[in-house]
Design a protein around this motif. Structure first.
Motif, PDB file in Angstrom:
ATOM      1  N   ILE A   1       5.064  -6.573  -2.128  1.00 15.68           N
ATOM      2  CA  ILE A   1       6.359  -6.204  -1.544  1.00 15.68           C
ATOM      3  C   ILE A   1       6.854  -7.303  -0.603  1.00 15.68           C
ATOM      4  O   ILE A   1       6.118  -7.759   0.280  1.00 15.68           O
ATOM      5  CB  ILE A   1       6.235  -4.863  -0.798  1.00 15.68           C
ATOM      6  CG1 ILE A   1       5.875  -3.780  -1.829  1.00 15.68           C
ATOM      7  CG2 ILE A   1       7.530  -4.507  -0.078  1.00 15.68           C
ATOM      8  CD1 ILE A   1       5.518  -2.458  -1.220  1.00 15.68           C
ATOM      9  N   GLY A   2       8.116  -7.702  -0.818  1.00 17.72           N
ATOM     10  CA  GLY A   2       8.727  -8.709   0.046  1.00 17.72           C
ATOM     11  C   GLY A   2       9.501  -9.722  -0.786  1.00 17.72           C
ATOM     12  O   GLY A   2       9.458  -9.687  -2.019  1.00 17.72           O
ATOM     13  N   SER A   3      10.200 -10.625  -0.102  1.00 17.74           N
ATOM     14  CA  SER A   3      11.085 -11.528  -0.844  1.00 17.74           C
ATOM     15  C   SER A   3      11.163 -12.937  -0.263  1.00 17.74           C
ATOM     16  O   SER A   3      11.997 -13.727  -0.671  1.00 17.74           O
ATOM     17  CB  SER A   3      12.493 -10.938  -0.879  1.00 17.74           C
ATOM     18  OG  SER A   3      12.980 -10.823   0.449  1.00 17.74           O
TER      19      SER A   3
ATOM     20  N   THR B   1       0.938 -30.908  -3.514  1.00 16.35           N
ATOM     21  CA  THR B   1       2.090 -30.246  -2.895  1.00 16.35           C
ATOM     22  C   THR B   1       2.484 -29.003  -3.681  1.00 16.35           C
ATOM     23  O   THR B   1       2.182 -28.896  -4.868  1.00 16.35           O
ATOM     24  CB  THR B   1       3.344 -31.157  -2.821  1.00 16.35           C
ATOM     25  OG1 THR B   1       3.892 -31.306  -4.134  1.00 16.35           O
ATOM     26  CG2 THR B   1       3.025 -32.506  -2.224  1.00 16.35           C
ATOM     27  N   VAL B   2       3.133 -28.087  -3.008  1.00 15.22           N
ATOM     28  CA  VAL B   2       3.682 -26.905  -3.679  1.00 15.22           C
ATOM     29  C   VAL B   2       4.936 -26.475  -2.929  1.00 15.22           C
ATOM     30  O   VAL B   2       5.001 -26.563  -1.698  1.00 15.22           O
ATOM     31  CB  VAL B   2       2.610 -25.782  -3.825  1.00 15.22           C
ATOM     32  CG1 VAL B   2       1.861 -25.564  -2.547  1.00 15.22           C
ATOM     33  CG2 VAL B   2       3.192 -24.484  -4.315  1.00 15.22           C
ATOM     34  N   ILE B   3       5.942 -26.070  -3.694  1.00 18.17           N
ATOM     35  CA  ILE B   3       7.216 -25.658  -3.098  1.00 18.17           C
ATOM     36  C   ILE B   3       7.338 -24.143  -3.202  1.00 18.17           C
ATOM     37  O   ILE B   3       7.236 -23.584  -4.293  1.00 18.17           O
ATOM     38  CB  ILE B   3       8.403 -26.339  -3.809  1.00 18.17           C
ATOM     39  CG1 ILE B   3       8.309 -27.861  -3.613  1.00 18.17           C
ATOM     40  CG2 ILE B   3       9.734 -25.805  -3.263  1.00 18.17           C
ATOM     41  CD1 ILE B   3       9.393 -28.643  -4.314  1.00 18.17           C
ATOM     42  N   PHE B   4       7.522 -23.490  -2.064  1.00 17.66           N
ATOM     43  CA  PHE B   4       7.703 -22.040  -2.030  1.00 17.66           C
ATOM     44  C   PHE B   4       9.170 -21.725  -1.755  1.00 17.66           C
ATOM     45  O   PHE B   4       9.777 -22.312  -0.855  1.00 17.66           O
ATOM     46  CB  PHE B   4       6.817 -21.415  -0.956  1.00 17.66           C
ATOM     47  CG  PHE B   4       5.345 -21.619  -1.210  1.00 17.66           C
ATOM     48  CD1 PHE B   4       4.752 -21.093  -2.348  1.00 17.66           C
ATOM     49  CD2 PHE B   4       4.556 -22.349  -0.320  1.00 17.66           C
ATOM     50  CE1 PHE B   4       3.393 -21.275  -2.593  1.00 17.66           C
ATOM     51  CE2 PHE B   4       3.203 -22.532  -0.551  1.00 17.66           C
ATOM     52  CZ  PHE B   4       2.622 -21.995  -1.694  1.00 17.66           C
ATOM     53  N   HIS B   5       9.704 -20.794  -2.535  1.00 13.77           N
ATOM     54  CA  HIS B   5      11.104 -20.392  -2.353  1.00 13.77           C
ATOM     55  C   HIS B   5      11.183 -19.216  -1.384  1.00 13.77           C
ATOM     56  O   HIS B   5      10.403 -18.272  -1.493  1.00 13.77           O
ATOM     57  CB  HIS B   5      11.719 -19.947  -3.677  1.00 13.77           C
ATOM     58  CG  HIS B   5      11.944 -21.063  -4.650  1.00 13.77           C
ATOM     59  ND1 HIS B   5      13.142 -21.278  -5.276  1.00 13.77           N
ATOM     60  CD2 HIS B   5      11.113 -22.039  -5.100  1.00 13.77           C
ATOM     61  CE1 HIS B   5      13.037 -22.329  -6.079  1.00 13.77           C
ATOM     62  NE2 HIS B   5      11.808 -22.805  -5.989  1.00 13.77           N
ATOM     63  N   ALA B   6      12.152 -19.281  -0.472  1.00 16.12           N
ATOM     64  CA  ALA B   6      12.330 -18.185   0.486  1.00 16.12           C
ATOM     65  C   ALA B   6      13.725 -17.596   0.366  1.00 16.12           C
ATOM     66  O   ALA B   6      13.907 -16.392   0.487  1.00 16.12           O
ATOM     67  CB  ALA B   6      12.102 -18.702   1.902  1.00 16.12           C
ATOM     68  N   GLY B   7      14.712 -18.442   0.137  1.00 23.19           N
ATOM     69  CA  GLY B   7      16.098 -17.962   0.095  1.00 23.19           C
ATOM     70  C   GLY B   7      16.898 -18.734  -0.931  1.00 23.19           C
ATOM     71  O   GLY B   7      17.903 -19.359  -0.586  1.00 23.19           O
ATOM     72  N   THR B   8      16.468 -18.693  -2.188  1.00 21.21           N
ATOM     73  CA  THR B   8      17.215 -19.378  -3.248  1.00 21.21           C
ATOM     74  C   THR B   8      17.782 -18.358  -4.220  1.00 21.21           C
ATOM     75  O   THR B   8      17.316 -17.226  -4.298  1.00 21.21           O
ATOM     76  CB  THR B   8      16.314 -20.330  -4.056  1.00 21.21           C
ATOM     77  OG1 THR B   8      15.235 -19.573  -4.614  1.00 21.21           O
ATOM     78  CG2 THR B   8      15.787 -21.465  -3.210  1.00 21.21           C
TER      79      THR B   8
ATOM     80  N   GLY C   1      12.897 -17.637  -7.156  1.00 22.14           N
ATOM     81  CA  GLY C   1      11.921 -18.725  -7.148  1.00 22.14           C
ATOM     82  C   GLY C   1      10.517 -18.275  -7.499  1.00 22.14           C
ATOM     83  O   GLY C   1       9.675 -19.081  -7.876  1.00 22.14           O
ATOM     84  N   MET C   2      10.226 -16.990  -7.355  1.00 22.44           N
ATOM     85  CA  MET C   2       8.877 -16.514  -7.686  1.00 22.44           C
ATOM     86  C   MET C   2       8.880 -15.675  -8.966  1.00 22.44           C
ATOM     87  O   MET C   2       7.859 -15.130  -9.358  1.00 22.44           O
ATOM     88  CB  MET C   2       8.247 -15.752  -6.508  1.00 22.44           C
ATOM     89  CG  MET C   2       8.978 -14.518  -6.074  1.00 22.44           C
ATOM     90  SD  MET C   2       8.056 -13.621  -4.772  1.00 22.44           S
ATOM     91  CE  MET C   2       9.004 -14.031  -3.334  1.00 22.44           C
ATOM     92  N   ALA C   3      10.041 -15.615  -9.626  1.00 20.60           N
ATOM     93  CA  ALA C   3      10.164 -14.731 -10.798  1.00 20.60           C
ATOM     94  C   ALA C   3       9.243 -15.163 -11.940  1.00 20.60           C
ATOM     95  O   ALA C   3       8.860 -14.338 -12.770  1.00 20.60           O
ATOM     96  CB  ALA C   3      11.610 -14.691 -11.264  1.00 20.60           C
ATOM     97  N   SER C   4       8.857 -16.439 -11.960  1.00 23.87           N
ATOM     98  CA  SER C   4       7.975 -16.894 -13.038  1.00 23.87           C
ATOM     99  C   SER C   4       6.536 -16.392 -12.838  1.00 23.87           C
ATOM    100  O   SER C   4       5.721 -16.483 -13.737  1.00 23.87           O
ATOM    101  CB  SER C   4       7.983 -18.424 -13.103  1.00 23.87           C
ATOM    102  OG  SER C   4       7.552 -18.924 -11.858  1.00 23.87           O
TER     103      SER C   4
ATOM    104  N   ARG D   1      16.306 -19.775   5.990  1.00 28.15           N
ATOM    105  CA  ARG D   1      15.164 -20.622   5.614  1.00 28.15           C
ATOM    106  C   ARG D   1      15.064 -20.522   4.089  1.00 28.15           C
ATOM    107  O   ARG D   1      14.799 -19.452   3.546  1.00 28.15           O
ATOM    108  CB  ARG D   1      13.895 -20.121   6.301  1.00 28.15           C
ATOM    109  CG  ARG D   1      13.989 -20.309   7.812  1.00 28.15           C
ATOM    110  CD  ARG D   1      12.714 -19.921   8.504  1.00 28.15           C
ATOM    111  NE  ARG D   1      12.391 -18.507   8.358  1.00 28.15           N
ATOM    112  CZ  ARG D   1      11.219 -17.972   8.697  1.00 28.15           C
ATOM    113  NH1 ARG D   1      10.254 -18.734   9.172  1.00 28.15           N
ATOM    114  NH2 ARG D   1      10.995 -16.684   8.556  1.00 28.15           N
ATOM    115  N   VAL D   2      15.286 -21.597   3.412  1.00 27.65           N
ATOM    116  CA  VAL D   2      15.500 -21.550   1.963  1.00 27.65           C
ATOM    117  C   VAL D   2      14.253 -21.958   1.182  1.00 27.65           C
ATOM    118  O   VAL D   2      13.919 -21.351   0.171  1.00 27.65           O
ATOM    119  CB  VAL D   2      16.730 -22.406   1.595  1.00 27.65           C
ATOM    120  CG1 VAL D   2      16.885 -22.545   0.089  1.00 27.65           C
ATOM    121  CG2 VAL D   2      17.986 -21.752   2.197  1.00 27.65           C
ATOM    122  N   LEU D   3      13.556 -22.989   1.670  1.00 32.11           N
ATOM    123  CA  LEU D   3      12.357 -23.470   0.973  1.00 32.11           C
ATOM    124  C   LEU D   3      11.257 -23.734   1.993  1.00 32.11           C
ATOM    125  O   LEU D   3      11.540 -24.040   3.150  1.00 32.11           O
ATOM    126  CB  LEU D   3      12.653 -24.793   0.248  1.00 32.11           C
ATOM    127  CG  LEU D   3      13.731 -24.777  -0.839  1.00 32.11           C
ATOM    128  CD1 LEU D   3      14.108 -26.212  -1.215  1.00 32.11           C
ATOM    129  CD2 LEU D   3      13.219 -24.025  -2.077  1.00 32.11           C
ATOM    130  N   GLY D   4      10.020 -23.636   1.533  1.00 29.13           N
ATOM    131  CA  GLY D   4       8.886 -24.094   2.334  1.00 29.13           C
ATOM    132  C   GLY D   4       8.114 -25.081   1.470  1.00 29.13           C
ATOM    133  O   GLY D   4       7.679 -24.728   0.377  1.00 29.13           O
TER     134      GLY D   4
END
Ligand code: AMP
Ligand code: GLY
Length: 426
Positions: free
Chosen positions: A6-8, A359-366, A36-39, A380-383
């Motif tokens: 749960i969360g986004s 490296t790894v890119i995490f999506h927060a607000g895309t 960004g995490m749908a895959s 905050r869009v990416l980490g």
């Protein structure tokens, strides 16, 4: 194991990324998740605070395990609703979640069980709050009792600032969250975050991290949810870990059992490393965001069995969680205007390139726009996380990955990790 996360945010993307590596995971469902995490799993359009919607989703999908990212569903009692359904939940009961939901509750528990924290008073009227400030002087810290999205705290360096903060709270600036105040001693030292898993009786340490709360380089400008983190925190030596487990985490596990509200989940301890030892600033009842984006990439091996054992009271038989020797550093890429009014809808280029090694890119607000391009949809869009043998290397890797992203309407701090690197250089 059919699991619902749960969360986004970026925290949840990092959790999904880690869970996806588990051979025990059969299906990953996410509510609501983000594009960004749908895959990594099936995203469902149910909001994190829609308790009825989440419970229906658990039934419809035959979910066997629920992992909660943010605090709101926990404070609303999601875990208590799942219990009679026989579904284990990673995240504490509504009562135990008051450790984050009410500063006064958490201070009372700490006082009762002698957990080291700042001396404090609790107030529901301005006159007695003002009298406390007059008596103790500045610096002093004024906190709205309830959840105020991280904005309810004033670290007042002068008496006048403290008095103004009291008036603001009682004049309704934070709504209900400000009807009660905690005023506490100012703690001087280095701030860090510490994470442990608690299954009721048993606690296992996870690790440490340090955040950068201010929006601007050199720790200037307004507070944010966090502009970047690294893990481990250099102040968190093995002796410091032992002290925190001994004086804070294990006594808290015992305290909550004694209170009839056993704590099951991750305990996020906000700490000040003071000259008199580690003192608690606050508890959170969930992983940190963006701390998780630097902590989870360091965890060696499968995290899912630990989260499940936490939820089902079986941590006692588990080996300590293994951390990689590498450091990790996460740079938050935010939309121009954050934290006040982040610009939405601007296009972010080059995000789908294969990631640089380490490296790894995490999506927060895309989001994806109509043209199928990545676009900003939050503050905050990416980490962007880099791992490295040293913190310096992790930092270099993270910024190398950041510099490949083409997003003129976004910004990031160029000094994430400065405090730790200054310490190394000294
Ligand atoms: P909190 O929401 O309780 O985490 O407070 C927000 C921030 O205020 C913390 O991350 C600290 O940087 C600062 N802070 C809170 N309490 C204290 C304290 N007693 N002494 C010094 N700084 C504090
Ligand atoms: N980064 C601070 C928090 O998650 O509360």
């Amino acid at each position: 194991m059919k699991t619902l996360l749960i969360g986004s945010g970026g925290r949840e993307h990092a959790m999904a990324w880690k869970l996806k590596q588990s051979p025990l995971l059969s299906e990953l469902h996410i509510a609501p998740g983000n594009p960004g995490m749908a895959s990594l799993g099936t995203c469902h359009n149910v909001k994190a605070d829609d308790i009825a919607g989440l419970l229906a989703l658990v039934e419809d999908e035959g979910i066997e395990f629920v992992i909660v990212g943010p605090e709101a569903p926990l404070v609303a009692g999601l875990s208590d609703w799942l219990e009679p359904m026989g579904i284990p939940c990673f995240g504490p009961s509504g009562v135990a979640a008051q450790l984050e939901g009410s500063k006064a509750y958490s201070k009372r528990i700490m006082e009762k069980y002698n957990i080291p924290t700042a001396a404090y008073g609790e107030f529901t009227d301005a006159a007695s709050a003002r009298a406390y400030v007059e008596k103790h002087g500045a610096p002093i810290v004024v906190k709205a009792d309830g959840l105020a999205a991280g904005k309810g705290v004033t670290v007042a360096m002068t008496k006048q600032e403290a008095l103004n903060a009291i008036d603001e709270c009682f004049n309704g600036k934070f709504g209900e969250a400000g009807e009660k105040l905690v005023i506490e001693e100012y703690l001087d030292g280095e701030e860090l975050s510490f994470f442990a898993l608690l299954d009721g009786e048993t606690a296992l340490e996870l690790g440490s991290a340090q955040d950068h709360k201010r929006v601007g380089e050199g720790d200037t400008g307004p507070n944010t949810g966090g502009m970047g983190t690294y893990s481990p925190a250099p102040v968190a030596t093995p002796a410091f870990h032992a002290e925190v487990m001994e004086n804070i985490v294990r006594p808290m596990a015992k305290a909550m059992v004694a209170e009839g509200a056993p704590y099951r989940g991750v305990l996020f301890v906000g700490l000040m490393a003071t000259k008199q030892g580690a003192k608690v600033i606050e508890f959170n009842v969930r992983f940190g965001d963006p701390e998780t984006q630097s902590l989870l990439p360091r965890i060696d091996g499968d995290l899912l069995p630990y989260l499940h054992a936490t939820a089902t009271g079986r941590l006692a038989g588990m080996k300590p969680v293994q951390l990689k020797p590498e450091s990790a550093l996460c740079v938050v890429y935010a939309a121009n205007g954050y934290p006040d009014e982040p610009l939405k809808g601007t296009v972010i280029g080059n995000l789908d390139e294969p990631p640089l090694p380490g490296t790894v890119i995490f999506h927060a607000g895309t989001t994806k726009n109509k043209a199928g391009e990545w676009a900003a949809n939050g503050g905050r869009v990416l980490g962007v996380t880099g791992l490295g043998a040293t913190l310096e290397q992790a930092q270099a890797n993270a910024y190398a990955a950041v510099s490949r992203i083409h997003w003129p309407e976004g910004f990031y701090r160029r000094d994430i990790g400065w405090r730790a690197l200054k310490r190394d250089a000294a």
